[in-house]
Design a protein around this motif. Structure first.
Motif, short mmCIF file in Angstrom:
data_model
loop_
_atom_site.label_atom_id
_atom_site.label_comp_id
_atom_site.label_asym_id
_atom_site.label_seq_id
_atom_site.Cartn_x
_atom_site.Cartn_y
_atom_site.Cartn_z
N UNK A 187 0.13 46.00 30.18
CA UNK A 187 -0.69 45.36 29.04
C UNK A 187 0.26 45.06 27.98
N UNK A 188 -0.25 44.40 27.02
CA UNK A 188 0.48 43.88 25.74
C UNK A 188 1.09 45.12 24.92
N UNK A 189 0.22 46.22 25.15
CA UNK A 189 0.62 47.31 24.35
C UNK A 189 1.53 48.50 25.31
N UNK A 190 1.82 47.61 26.38
CA UNK A 190 2.78 48.56 27.29
C UNK A 190 1.88 49.48 28.26
N UNK A 191 0.79 49.80 28.21
CA UNK A 191 -0.12 50.59 29.25
C UNK A 191 -0.10 49.95 30.33
N UNK A 192 0.20 50.96 31.41
CA UNK A 192 0.05 50.48 32.68
C UNK A 192 -1.38 50.44 33.33
N UNK A 193 -1.78 49.39 34.43
CA UNK A 193 -2.83 49.38 34.92
C UNK A 193 -2.67 49.08 36.31
N UNK A 194 -3.52 49.68 37.32
CA UNK A 194 -3.39 49.22 38.63
C UNK A 194 -3.59 47.78 38.96
N UNK A 195 -2.68 47.09 39.94
CA UNK A 195 -2.70 45.72 40.15
C UNK A 195 -3.99 45.20 40.89
N UNK A 196 -4.55 46.11 41.87
CA UNK A 196 -5.79 45.95 42.52
C UNK A 196 -5.56 45.05 43.57
N UNK A 197 -4.16 44.83 44.03
CA UNK A 197 -3.85 44.04 45.20
C UNK A 197 -3.10 44.52 46.24
N UNK A 198 -2.16 45.50 45.72
CA UNK A 198 -1.21 46.11 46.82
C UNK A 198 -1.94 47.18 47.75
N UNK A 199 -1.23 47.40 48.70
CA UNK A 199 -1.77 48.34 49.89
C UNK A 199 -2.41 49.52 49.42
N UNK A 200 -1.89 50.15 48.27
CA UNK A 200 -2.42 51.30 47.69
C UNK A 200 -3.66 51.23 47.31
N UNK A 201 -3.82 50.02 46.39
CA UNK A 201 -5.04 49.53 45.51
C UNK A 201 -6.13 49.22 46.90
N UNK A 202 -5.79 48.79 47.73
CA UNK A 202 -6.71 48.34 48.96
C UNK A 202 -7.20 49.48 49.53
N UNK A 203 -6.26 50.65 49.79
CA UNK A 203 -6.82 51.73 50.49
C UNK A 203 -7.63 52.70 49.52
N UNK A 204 -7.53 52.44 48.12
CA UNK A 204 -8.15 53.29 47.20
C UNK A 204 -9.77 52.51 47.04
N UNK A 205 -9.42 51.26 47.30
CA UNK A 205 -11.08 50.79 47.14
C UNK A 205 -11.79 50.81 48.40
N UNK A 206 -11.16 51.08 49.49
CA UNK A 206 -11.76 51.31 50.60
C UNK A 206 -12.05 53.07 50.90
N UNK A 207 -12.01 53.68 49.94
CA UNK A 207 -11.98 55.28 49.79
C UNK A 207 -11.45 55.68 51.12
N UNK A 208 -10.29 55.44 51.57
CA UNK A 208 -9.42 55.74 52.72
C UNK A 208 -8.15 55.89 52.49
#
Length: 343
Positions: A60-81
């Motif tokens: 973010x503008x203040x340098x704080x990181x957020x999850x991209x929501x698109x990578x393989x890791x984020x997809x697995x997290x979204x699927x609770x798997x």
């Protein structure tokens, strides 16, 4: 701002703390997250797990990181798997058992399967039995660089000092009534109109949950309110000598031990507030508690709170809610002036 902080703004400060420490490479290996039941600790921990495992964190503008929501890791997290995220929570005995913590230890020393690190969440870390607590202590004493341990603790529930001292603590506050009500209204608006709770039901649920939104949602959409009303009416009748202790205790059986103890604890806390000249949180109990407060010294309320803590400790051994309710009802009856008691 991240989705979790937008959805639950009261989580924002604890969330920002993790973002800043991650950006500065100062995130501790173990966090102790403290908050009331139903305030959103589990949702916060799952969001943190998603942030830590994301392969392509966005700044973010203040340098704080957020999850991209698109990578393989984020997809697995979204699927609770995601195989590199594990959650350990109380089982049928209402305790986190030593076998679960041993499984956590095995998970901690293994290599990540698909991510660059692993996250272990201990939900209700205050519900570890003594063997499980000792096993967890060994894991905390030998931290590994690719493991982050998130321990969720309910406010007022003790943990071993040796475990607490090895974790950095974060507190999640309760939201104010406006934020809690807004979140609850948004969630119930997603339900079919035929099963959507009424505004009065939502207001009562929030009141009983002490503004803990997720707990209020559970109350508003479940059977707790009806069971609580039946138990409270039995409590009142017993205190007036219009119902036997056995009949009154049976009304608490359907609530289960945890909710039974929570009710008695909340009434005792309200009695303490009333004795100190404050306002009770449960207005339906105000008249009865006001009468008892005028008839007893303030220390009697704290004595009742201690009795509830003793009953909660007995819960480790699968205590009967009916038996515990019986003992607590008799303790409350001792507060009635002698001339008002019946046999």
């Amino acid at each position: 701002m991240t989705d979790i902080a937008k959805d639950m703004p009261w989580l924002g400060r604890a969330w920002s703390t993790v973002q800043q420490r991650l950006a500065q490479d100062r995130l501790p290996h173990a966090l102790l997250v403290v908050g009331e039941q139903g305030v959103g600790k589990r949702a916060w921990a799952e969001a943190v797990a998603g942030l830590l495992l994301c392969d392509q964190q966005v700044g973010l503008d203040n340098g704080a990181p957020i999850a991209c929501g698109q990578c393989r890791q984020c997809q697995l997290i979204a699927a609770n798997s995601h195989p590199d995220v594990r959650v350990y929570s109380p089982e049928k005995s209402r305790m986190v058992k030593v076998d679960q913590i041993r499984a956590l230890s095995t998970f901690a020393v293994a290599s990540p399967q698909v991510a660059h690190r692993k996250v272990a969440i201990v939900d209700r870390a205050d519900q570890l039995n003594i063997n499980a607590a000792n096993a967890l202590l060994k894991t905390l004493e030998e931290p590994l660089p690719d493991v982050t341990l998130l321990r969720l603790q309910e406010s007022g529930r003790p943990v071993l000092p040796t475990i607490r001292s090895r974790c950095q603590a974060l507190t999640i506050p309760l939201p104010d009534a406006e934020d809690a009500g807004r979140w609850l209204s948004a969630r119930v608006s997603e339900l079919e109109e035929s099963i959507r709770p009424s505004p009065d039901t939502l207001a009562k649920s929030l009141m009983l949950a002490g503004n803990a939104p997720r707990l209020a949602l559970e109350y508003a959409t479940g059977e707790f309110l009806a069971q609580r009303d039946e138990a409270f009416e039995a409590f009142r009748q017993f205190m007036k000598g219009q119902m036997t202790v056995g009949d009154a205790a049976r009304r608490f059986k359907t609530l289960g031990l945890d909710d039974t103890l929570w009710l008695f604890e909340s009434w005792a806390a309200d009695l303490a507030r009333c004795s100190a000249g404050g306002e009770v949180q449960d207005p339906e109990a105000a008249d009865m508690l006001g009468y008892l407060a005028r008839s007893n010294p303030p220390w009697r309320a704290h004595q009742l709170l201690e009795r509830v803590r003793e009953s909660r400790s007995a819960g480790i051994y699968n205590a009967s809610p009916e038996l515990e309710a019986t003992q607590l009802l008799l303790a409350w009856r001792e507060l009635m002036p002698r001339k008002r008691q019946t046999t």
